[in-house]
Design an enzyme around this catalytic site. Structure first.
Site, mmCIF file in Angstrom:
data_model
loop_
_atom_site.group_PDB
_atom_site.id
_atom_site.type_symbol
_atom_site.label_atom_id
_atom_site.label_comp_id
_atom_site.label_asym_id
_atom_site.label_seq_id
_atom_site.Cartn_x
_atom_site.Cartn_y
_atom_site.Cartn_z
ATOM 1 N N LYS A 160 29.164 113.737 93.235
ATOM 2 C CA LYS A 160 28.937 114.317 94.567
ATOM 3 C C LYS A 160 28.786 115.823 94.398
ATOM 4 O O LYS A 160 29.699 116.505 93.932
ATOM 5 C CB LYS A 160 30.103 114.004 95.501
ATOM 6 C CG LYS A 160 29.913 114.562 96.909
ATOM 7 C CD LYS A 160 31.076 114.170 97.815
ATOM 8 C CE LYS A 160 30.914 114.714 99.220
ATOM 9 N NZ LYS A 160 32.044 114.322 100.089
ATOM 10 N N LYS B 48 25.467 111.489 95.234
ATOM 11 C CA LYS B 48 25.278 112.087 96.546
ATOM 12 C C LYS B 48 25.003 113.583 96.384
ATOM 13 O O LYS B 48 25.744 114.243 95.661
ATOM 14 C CB LYS B 48 26.532 111.875 97.404
ATOM 15 C CG LYS B 48 26.427 112.425 98.817
ATOM 16 C CD LYS B 48 27.720 112.197 99.593
ATOM 17 C CE LYS B 48 27.611 112.783 101.005
ATOM 18 N NZ LYS B 48 28.859 112.624 101.778
#
Length: 334
Positions: free
Chosen positions: A202, A257
């Site tokens: 992420k 992400k």
């Protein structure tokens, strides 16, 4: 690579001539089963608040969320991911509401599983919706985000969600060691079937703005950032180290992400580890495509499906996307 027949013996366009042959040799395709639908849930009854920066996305109270869950089941969308909108009066520096067994998310999980046991439910394990400062962890006296102390709270949060009956816990905080701690807790408590989808790679991205508006953490975060725990957008080898650690600690699935700007990471992760790999088409990506379509600059349905196909082509097994309902409806008609 196998030697190919030179032109004119080799004419790649032959296989593109007709719809039937294009369908026959297509390498990748998107189905409703590839989609996870992220939703924003809030307290109250008959409450529907539009997220201005995410056209078509609303914050819903549970009674209005239930019909959405029913449509997910009807369309074949396998999982709904829950993100809470927490009243500001419940936000504290330590985010204690995150592990309240009578809190919003545990009640929503229990209601969804009671009504739609066949629908997978996933919950976010992170403190930013619950903290008064908008960070994903606890702060020390200098404002630095503490790792080990935060992991203790995240483990309590995951336990609360698992006890409510959630199918998948998804730690999105990027603290070191939290997957191992959560997996140990689940095993110790006999919840061996609770799956972990780790937000393993992420990034500290600028594409999250509309999401933070939706959950109400933008104002709390202010001018601060999350660069001391989320990944540097310039790094790729580091993503492989993060994924390797999460797999070793007990993650069942891993996630990258944001999505489309990071398809190279998706490809590297899938090729390196060959584990279930997911990507999150985040709020900023969704908002950009929606805005361009609303202005008539892009064909909404075409770019939506093309963007989802890009994830599959890059190696993703599935995609968290706010387009899930729109895409599944469209796919059903094809």
């Amino acid at each position: 690579m196998t030697p190919l027949a030179p032109f004119p013996a080799g004419r790649p366009r032959r296989l593109r001539r007709d719809a039937f042959s294009r369908n026959l040799v297509r390498e990748h395709a998107v189905t409703a089963h590839d989609l996870i639908y992220p939703v924003f849930v809030q307290e109250g009854q008959k409450k529907r608040d539009a997220v201005a920066s995410m056209p078509g996305v609303d914050r819903l109270s549970l009674d209005l969320l239930l019909p959405v869950a029913e449509e997910c089941v009807a369309l074949g969308i396998p999982v709904m991911a829950l993100f809470p909108v927490i009243d500001s009066s419940l936000k504290t520096p330590a985010g204690d509401e995150a592990f309240n067994p009578d809190g919003l998310i545990p009640r929503v999980v229990a209601a969804l599983k009671a009504r739609f046991p066949e629908l997978g439910v996933m919950t976010d394990v992170a403190l930013d919706p619950y903290t008064s400062h908008g960070q994903d962890g606890l702060l020390d006296d200098t404002g630095y985000i503490l790792n080990d102390e935060t992991v203790e709270v995240l483990t309590k949060q995951a336990l609360t969600q698992a006890e409510a009956g959630v199918d998948i816990v998804a730690p999105s905080d990027m603290m070191d060691g939290r997957i191992g701690a959560i997996r140990d807790m689940l095993e110790t408590d006999g919840m061996i079937h609770t799956r972990i989808m780790a937000y393993s790679a992420k990034y500290a991205s600028a594409f999250y703005g509309p999401f933070r508006d939706a959950v109400g953490s933008a104002a709390n975060l202010g001018k601060s950032n999350k660069k001391v725990y989320q990944m540097d957008p310039g790094n790729t080898d580091e993503a492989l180290r993060e994924v390797a650690m999460d797999i070793a600690e007990g993650a069942d699935m891993v996630m990258v992400k944001p999505g489309m700007p990071y398809l190279d990471i998706v490809r590297r992760v899938k090729e390196e580890f060959r584990v279930p790999t997911f990507a999150y088409q985040v709020s900023g990506e969704y908002a950009m495509l929606k805005a361009a379509a609303q202005n008539g600059w892009l064909d909404h349905d075409a770019v939506m499906l093309e963007s989802l196909l890009a994830f599959k082509r890059a190696g993703a097994d599935g995609v968290l996307t706010y387009f899930a309902l729109d895409a599944a409806r469209l796919l059903q008609k094809q």
